[in-house]
Scaffold this active site. Structure first.
Site, PDB file in Angstrom:
ATOM      1  N   ASP A   1      39.179  24.981  44.412  1.00 27.54           N
ATOM      2  CA  ASP A   1      38.583  25.121  43.083  1.00 27.54           C
ATOM      3  C   ASP A   1      37.542  24.009  42.928  1.00 27.54           C
ATOM      4  O   ASP A   1      37.520  23.064  43.721  1.00 27.54           O
ATOM      5  CB  ASP A   1      39.716  24.996  42.049  1.00 27.54           C
ATOM      6  CG  ASP A   1      39.206  25.046  40.627  1.00 27.54           C
ATOM      7  OD1 ASP A   1      38.308  25.855  40.355  1.00 27.54           O
ATOM      8  OD2 ASP A   1      39.700  24.277  39.787  1.00 27.54           O
ATOM      9  N   LYS A   2      36.686  24.094  41.929  1.00 27.66           N
ATOM     10  CA  LYS A   2      35.681  23.040  41.712  1.00 27.66           C
ATOM     11  C   LYS A   2      36.130  22.064  40.627  1.00 27.66           C
ATOM     12  O   LYS A   2      36.403  20.906  40.873  1.00 27.66           O
ATOM     13  CB  LYS A   2      34.326  23.659  41.345  1.00 27.66           C
ATOM     14  CG  LYS A   2      33.246  22.610  41.068  1.00 27.66           C
ATOM     15  CD  LYS A   2      31.922  23.233  40.723  1.00 27.66           C
ATOM     16  CE  LYS A   2      31.876  23.723  39.293  1.00 27.66           C
ATOM     17  NZ  LYS A   2      31.808  22.633  38.302  1.00 27.66           N
TER      18      LYS A   2
ATOM     19  N   ASN B   1      44.521  28.732  36.229  1.00 22.72           N
ATOM     20  CA  ASN B   1      43.762  29.841  36.828  1.00 22.72           C
ATOM     21  C   ASN B   1      43.768  29.792  38.358  1.00 22.72           C
ATOM     22  O   ASN B   1      43.277  30.704  39.013  1.00 22.72           O
ATOM     23  CB  ASN B   1      42.316  29.846  36.299  1.00 22.72           C
ATOM     24  CG  ASN B   1      41.600  28.554  36.594  1.00 22.72           C
ATOM     25  OD1 ASN B   1      42.223  27.523  36.826  1.00 22.72           O
ATOM     26  ND2 ASN B   1      40.292  28.585  36.604  1.00 22.72           N
TER      27      ASN B   1
ATOM     28  N   LYS C   1      29.220  28.294  19.349  1.00 22.29           N
ATOM     29  CA  LYS C   1      28.757  27.766  20.640  1.00 22.29           C
ATOM     30  C   LYS C   1      29.446  28.561  21.744  1.00 22.29           C
ATOM     31  O   LYS C   1      30.543  29.090  21.547  1.00 22.29           O
ATOM     32  CB  LYS C   1      29.070  26.272  20.778  1.00 22.29           C
ATOM     33  CG  LYS C   1      30.543  25.951  20.918  1.00 22.29           C
ATOM     34  CD  LYS C   1      30.770  24.482  21.183  1.00 22.29           C
ATOM     35  CE  LYS C   1      32.279  24.201  21.261  1.00 22.29           C
ATOM     36  NZ  LYS C   1      32.615  22.805  21.209  1.00 22.29           N
TER      37      LYS C   1
ATOM     38  N   LYS D   1      34.358  33.852  25.895  1.00 21.91           N
ATOM     39  CA  LYS D   1      33.532  32.724  26.378  1.00 21.91           C
ATOM     40  C   LYS D   1      32.737  32.054  25.254  1.00 21.91           C
ATOM     41  O   LYS D   1      31.644  31.530  25.478  1.00 21.91           O
ATOM     42  CB  LYS D   1      32.578  33.182  27.493  1.00 21.91           C
ATOM     43  CG  LYS D   1      33.275  33.610  28.771  1.00 21.91           C
ATOM     44  CD  LYS D   1      32.253  33.879  29.873  1.00 21.91           C
ATOM     45  CE  LYS D   1      32.907  34.166  31.211  1.00 21.91           C
ATOM     46  NZ  LYS D   1      33.739  35.360  31.229  1.00 21.91           N
TER      47      LYS D   1
ATOM     48  N   ASP E   1      43.817  22.896  40.531  1.00 20.69           N
ATOM     49  CA  ASP E   1      44.487  22.011  39.573  1.00 20.69           C
ATOM     50  C   ASP E   1      44.845  22.691  38.258  1.00 20.69           C
ATOM     51  O   ASP E   1      45.533  22.111  37.432  1.00 20.69           O
ATOM     52  CB  ASP E   1      43.588  20.806  39.260  1.00 20.69           C
ATOM     53  CG  ASP E   1      42.415  21.196  38.368  1.00 20.69           C
ATOM     54  OD1 ASP E   1      42.150  20.501  37.377  1.00 20.69           O
ATOM     55  OD2 ASP E   1      41.784  22.230  38.645  1.00 20.69           O
TER      56      ASP E   1
ATOM     57  N   ASP F   1      32.719  28.741  37.415  1.00 21.46           N
ATOM     58  CA  ASP F   1      31.511  28.166  36.821  1.00 21.46           C
ATOM     59  C   ASP F   1      30.253  28.947  37.200  1.00 21.46           C
ATOM     60  O   ASP F   1      30.283  29.837  38.038  1.00 21.46           O
ATOM     61  CB  ASP F   1      31.377  26.707  37.268  1.00 21.46           C
ATOM     62  CG  ASP F   1      30.893  25.822  36.132  1.00 21.46           C
ATOM     63  OD1 ASP F   1      30.163  26.338  35.270  1.00 21.46           O
ATOM     64  OD2 ASP F   1      31.252  24.638  36.101  1.00 21.46           O
TER      65      ASP F   1
ATOM     66  N   ARG G   1      31.730  32.278  39.303  1.00 23.21           N
ATOM     67  CA  ARG G   1      32.133  33.284  38.304  1.00 23.21           C
ATOM     68  C   ARG G   1      33.312  34.123  38.826  1.00 23.21           C
ATOM     69  O   ARG G   1      33.353  35.336  38.680  1.00 23.21           O
ATOM     70  CB  ARG G   1      30.950  34.211  37.959  1.00 23.21           C
ATOM     71  CG  ARG G   1      29.787  33.531  37.266  1.00 23.21           C
ATOM     72  CD  ARG G   1      30.139  33.185  35.836  1.00 23.21           C
ATOM     73  NE  ARG G   1      28.980  32.844  35.032  1.00 23.21           N
ATOM     74  CZ  ARG G   1      28.986  31.865  34.137  1.00 23.21           C
ATOM     75  NH1 ARG G   1      30.066  31.128  33.964  1.00 23.21           N
ATOM     76  NH2 ARG G   1      27.933  31.633  33.397  1.00 23.21           N
TER      77      ARG G   1
END
EC number: 7.6.2.1
Length: 1037
Positions: free
Chosen positions: A382-383, A778, A558, A539, A775, A669, A749
């Site tokens: 994951d990022k 998801n 937002k 989102k 972490d 992301d 994504r």
């Protein structure tokens, strides 16, 4: 030397059953999902229930002691039972029952310890005491005694015992916070609201005086949504309120503020937390499958040898009984102690990982697969929070015509300051110079943007005493030093901290209002009319507030640029600037607003309340009403926050790449942000080309794009989740073939199910081992699908680390976990398993030689304690001490990750190494037996004494030959085993002539036989190290 042929047993079939993945519960056999129905729950009246509900007990115990599901345990049980048949008996019963009993006792004890721990944990949870409101006042009740309909009081820092609807709180602001990290893995607190009707009652005891009930949907696994209604019948008029997730207190969460009262709606197996507890798929290591494959070959050899022995007797007499006797006689070909030695070895490897001071905080949750870490070919990571810190720093404010970076934040501060200090009527417009007009325009735009960022969030300031100021005083005076921000996302906290740094501070918030402090110290009051929380589907998040000073109603929103682009008014800069900021590695949010008249708001509120009261398709109806507001909104600004890389991510990825491991990054992301992070972390090196896969929606487009990609060489691939889905739908094989050739792959994504699907496809297409690192919640499906799942304990909580096989505190620890512990575990397991097989084959070869010399008689060579002692006290310690062996120091393994690459071919345990050990066993067994037969003089017991002593010494010398780095425990093991054998000779006069073993004749015969069996192997080892040394020996010399 030719490469070894690695063993390739059939890989286990993957589980695709959704119930198993999403989890029913540990009670799934007895809990038919069809029995779950909606319910009406009367407050404080459990006796009015319309159906039976499960008891509120937690039970995490597994089905225990199912040891005979393994073929070989069952096989040895049948062998032991056969000794009750006189025609098949070969000796004392204990020669078969004691080894089987020992193996089962060790295995069962290991499971029993785990089971007892589990039982004690469950008992502690089930016995916790809570207060219950009843007609007799407040009474104490155990957690296991709580029923649907009970009114339960939960104190601050107490665990919520059952799923409840929130009725009352002691907090002045009329809300409470929950810690949900044990439920959803998120460390940030969640705001929960009580039912308005019950919160207004004078005391908690009044809950029993009113006639009211809760209608709740049927129990399900969705912890993020709830549909229900609250009805009070004795009100005038009757009260109807809609209930959503904000009104719930799920079991396994902890109350973080105040004391709350709730009515229980679900218990036991119907709890959301229990229904989400899937029994994770039991992972069987590739190494275990290979060992299984070898033991099946050995079993085949056992049957063949038995048939050959009977055939050489020309199937005379009752030959079928003879086959059974030979099967029993040669049963040591399949080593009974192999499984238990490997299991104990795994426990030692797990202990070593936990105790390694270089990777503190590492936890091994699956002690059955440590050697998998030594053969990873694909690492999927994951990022956010894994490669990056998940600590957000505000970097950029973009207004379209002007952008402010970190170096120009003082300008923003001055604009905000001037907005609250300069009266607007100070300079008439006609006399103002043009520049002032522009400056005022910029100033008001900056102020409007900062005010929007300070209002559109779910952040709550919490005040804590700091030793000087107590909590109440800090709250009253909005003391800066005592304030901490609580929110469900670190992005939101970073935005609110930034507005504080430029002069607009969030100082107070409750259920219905928010307070901001201006640079001049003035407090601005806003009434919160509606909140639309952020969800992964929408989102975006929105809030409608009324400014108390002017009465203006404003809708702020937002969200991600992909959804906000269709909501804001047309502009020509949004898409371009979002792309630019994403390329810098920033996470972008679009902020917008819309002014509403009182009439517009009242109309919206009426439709919104009506939609929220509906029980069927509520979420769809609510979304439709909100979307009616989300049109033609005014675009205020873009915000960019940066997520910094974790410590030593670059060197760790470099180590993994040099070790031959291909790293894929799977993230939810944006494409630009993901690509930027991949470059920044050196996942994609500067010299590598990047192929960004164009968005495709049809089969034809996918075909053209794949052909374009096929023409590129040594090129990193970046692809979005949508395009990936199209490619996998039409060209799964072609896409995976091309992707597997890439040095690095970035999928952006990505949904959680897509992450798991990629892992599964890699396993199926390549047959290689995968490791998934993440972490957050998801990442759980990806972690559970991979051959090795590693969870990083981070800002998003412990959900991933609890679901993983191994848990680390930082990504950089992964290098040592694989290069040192993974490599050692695999090499040691391979050596241990082959040595246990060698030990068994040696004695079986001797038995075969003995039987063939004595006219193929099915008579055992060794009986009673000799046969038990051989595989236990005489050789167990030295053989098991191989788990402490290592070929290179850990520093060398980290410095030369190329050493890891050798293991990917499966050389330490292959058909070639297995065949070599089989030949060594046959050679040594034959030499010892023929030597003893040639050198014995008069009595049969002399053969036993000479051959058995030579066998024990040969085994001890072979351990010494195999060891590469001596450990003091190895020497102790060798000496202890020898001492045990010498000491036991006094008691073995039944099998061995005690007087004969003290003679010089015995000593020289044993010495000669042992030297002939071992010396050639020592010479071969020396010659091989001299003329064809392995890679690691070049580094250690």
């Amino acid at each position: 030397m030719a490469d070894n042929i690695p063993l390739q047993p059939v890989r286990r079939p993957k589980r695709h059953d959704s119930k198993h993945r999403n989890g029913c519960c540990p009670w799934s056999r007895c809990c038919g999902m069809g029995d779950l129905r909606p319910r009406t729950v009367w407050l404080g009246h459990p006796e009015k229930r319309e159906q039976r509900y499960p008891r509120n007990v937690i039970n995490n115990q597994k089905v225990l002691f199912n040891q005979f599901k393994y073929f070989f345990n069952l096989y040895f049980l049948l062998l032991a039972c056969s000794q009750f048949v006189n025609e098949l008996r070969l000796g004392a019963l204990y020669t078969y029952w004691v080894p089987l009993g020992l193996v089962l006792v060790i295995t069962i004890m290991r499971e029993a310890i785990e089971e007892i721990r589990c039982y004690l944990r469950d008992k502690e949870v089930n016995s916790q005491i809570y207060s219950k409101l009843s007609t007799r006042g407040t009474v104490k009740v155990k957690s296991s005694g709580i029923q649907v309909g009970d009114l339960i009081i939960v104190e601050k820092n107490q665990r919520v015992p059952a799923d409840m609807i929130f009725l009352r709180t002691s907090e002045r602001n009329g809300s409470c916070f929950l810690r949900t990290d044990q439920l959803d893995g998120e460390t940030d607190w969640k705001l929960r609201l009580p039912v308005a009707c019950t919160q207004r009652l004078p005391t908690a005891a009044d809950l029993l005086q009113i006639r009211s009930y809760v209608y709740a949907e049927e129990p399900n696994i969705d912890i993020h949504n709830f549909i229900g209604t609250f009805t009070r019948e004795d009100g005038d008029p009757p009260v109807n309120e809609s209930l959503s997730i904000e009104n719930t207190l799920w079991a396994s969460t902890v109350v973080a503020s105040g004391t709350v009262v709730g009515v229980v709606i679900y218990t036991g197996k119907e709890l959301r937390s229990v229904m989400n507890t899937s029994n994770p798929r039991h992972k069987v290591g590739l190494f275990d499958l290979e060992v299984n494959c070898l033991t099946k070959i050995l079993f085949g050899a056992l049957v063949v040898v038995s048939l050959v022995m009977v055939a050489l007797q020309h199937f005379a007499g009752r030959w079928y009984l003879q086959i059974f006797r030979f099967l029993l006689l040669f049963s040591h070909i399949v080593p009974i102690s192999l499984r238990v030695n490997l299991d104990m070895g795994k426990m030692v490897f797990s202990w070593m990982i936990k105790k390694d001071s270089k990777i503190p905080g590492t936890v091994v949750r699956a002690s059955t697969i440590p050697e998998q870490l030594g053969r990873i070919s694909y690492l999927l990571t994951d990022k956010t929070g894994t490669l990056t810190q998940n600590e957000m720093v505000f970097r950029r404010l973009h207004l379209g015509t002007v952008a402010y970076g970190m170096d120009s934040m003082d300008e923003v501060q001055s604009h905000v300051f001037s907005a609250y200090t300069q009266p607007t009527h100070e300079l008439p417009a006609s006399r103002a110079p043009a520049a002032t007009k522009v400056r005022k325009t910029i100033s008001s735009r900056v102020h409007e943007a900062v005010k929007a960022i300070a209002l559109v969030h779910n952040v709550t300031p919490v005040y804590e005493s700091n030793g000087v100021t107590d909590q109440a005083e800090a709250e009253q005076h909005y003391e800066d030093t005592c304030r901490v921000y609580q929110a469900s996302s670190p992005d939101e906290v970073s935005l609110v901290q930034w507005t504080e740094s430029v002069g607009l501070t969030l100082v107070g918030r409750d259920q219905s209002s928010m307070q901001l402090r201006t640079p001049t110290g003035q407090i601005l009051n806003f009434t919160i009319l509606q909140i639309f929380p952020f969800t992964y589907e929408s989102k975006r998040m929105g809030i409608i507030v009324r400014d108390e000073s002017t009465g203006e109603i404003t809708f702020y929103m937002k969200g991600a640029d992909v959804v906000m682009a269709g909501i804001v008014q047309y502009n020509d800069w949004l898409e371009e600037e979002c792309g630019n900021m994403a390329r810098e590695g920033l996470r972008v949010l679009v902020v917008s607003k819309k002014s509403l008249t009182e009439e517009q708001y009242q109309d919206f509120e009426a439709r919104y309340v009506q939609a929220k009261l509906s029980v069927h398709d509520r979420s769809l109806k609510v979304a439709t009403v909100i979307e009616s507001l989300e049109m033609e909104m005014e675009l205020l600004c873009l915000t960019g926050v940066e997520d910094q890389l974790q410590a030593d991510v670059r060197p760790t990825l470099e180590i993994l790449r040099n070790a031959g491991i291909k790293v894929w990054m799977l993230t939810g992301d944006k494409l630009e942000t993901a690509t930027c992070t991949a470059k920044n972390a050196h996942l994609i090196t500067r010299s590598q080309d990047i192929h960004i896969f164009r968005p495709v929606t049809t089969r034809g487009e996918a075909h053209l794009e794949l052909n374009a990609f096929r023409r590129k060489h040594d090129c990193a691939l970046v692809i979005s989740g949508d395009s990936l889905e199209v490619c996998l739908k039409y060209y799964e094989y072609e896409f995976m073939e091309l992707a597997c050739q890439c040095p690095a792959v970035v999928c952006c994504r990505c949904t959680p199910t897509q992450k798991a699907q990629i892992v599964r496809l890699l396993q199926e297409r390549t047959g290689k081992l995968t490791c998934a690192v993440g972490d957050g919640g998801n990442d759980v499906s990806m972690i559970q699908e991979a051959d090795c799942g590693v969870g990083v304990e981070g800002k998003e909580g412990k959900q991933a680390s609890l679901a993983a096989d191994f848990s680390v505190t930082q990504f950089k620890h992964l290098g040592r976990l694989l290069m040192v512990h993974g490599r050692n575990s695999y090499k040691r397991s391979a050596a241990l398993s082959q040595f246990v097989i060698h030990r068994s084959l040696c004695i079986s070869t001797m038995q075969a030689v003995f039987s063939s010399v004595f006219y193929f008689a099915s008579v055992p060579l060794y009986q009673g304690f000799l046969i038990i002692g051989y595989s236990t006290i005489y050789t167990m310690f030295p053989v098991f001490s191989l788990v402490l062996d290592k070929d290179v120091k850990s520093e060398v393994a980290m410095l030369y990750p190329e050493l890891y690459k050798d293991l990917l071919k499966g050389r330490p345990l292959s058909f070639k190494t297995f065949l070599i050990w089989v030949l060594i066993s046959i050679y040594q067994g034959s030499i010892i037996m023929y030597g003893a037969l040639l050198l014995f003089e008069s009595e049969f017991v002399h053969i036993v004494a000479i051959s058995f002593t030579s066998l024990i010494l040969t085994e001890l010398l072979m351990v010494a030959l195999t060891v590469q780095t001596w450990h003091w425990l190895m020497i102790v093991g060798e000496l202890l085993s020898l001492a045990c054998y010498v000491a036991s000779l006094v008691f073995l006069h039944e099998f061995i002539d005690v007087y004969f073993i003290t003679t010089v004749s015995f000593l020289w015969k044993v010495t000669v036989i042992t030297l002939v069996s071992c010396l050639p192997l020592y010479i071969l080892k020396y010659l091989r190290r001299r003329f064809s040394p392995p890679n690691y020996s070049k580094l250690t010399s």
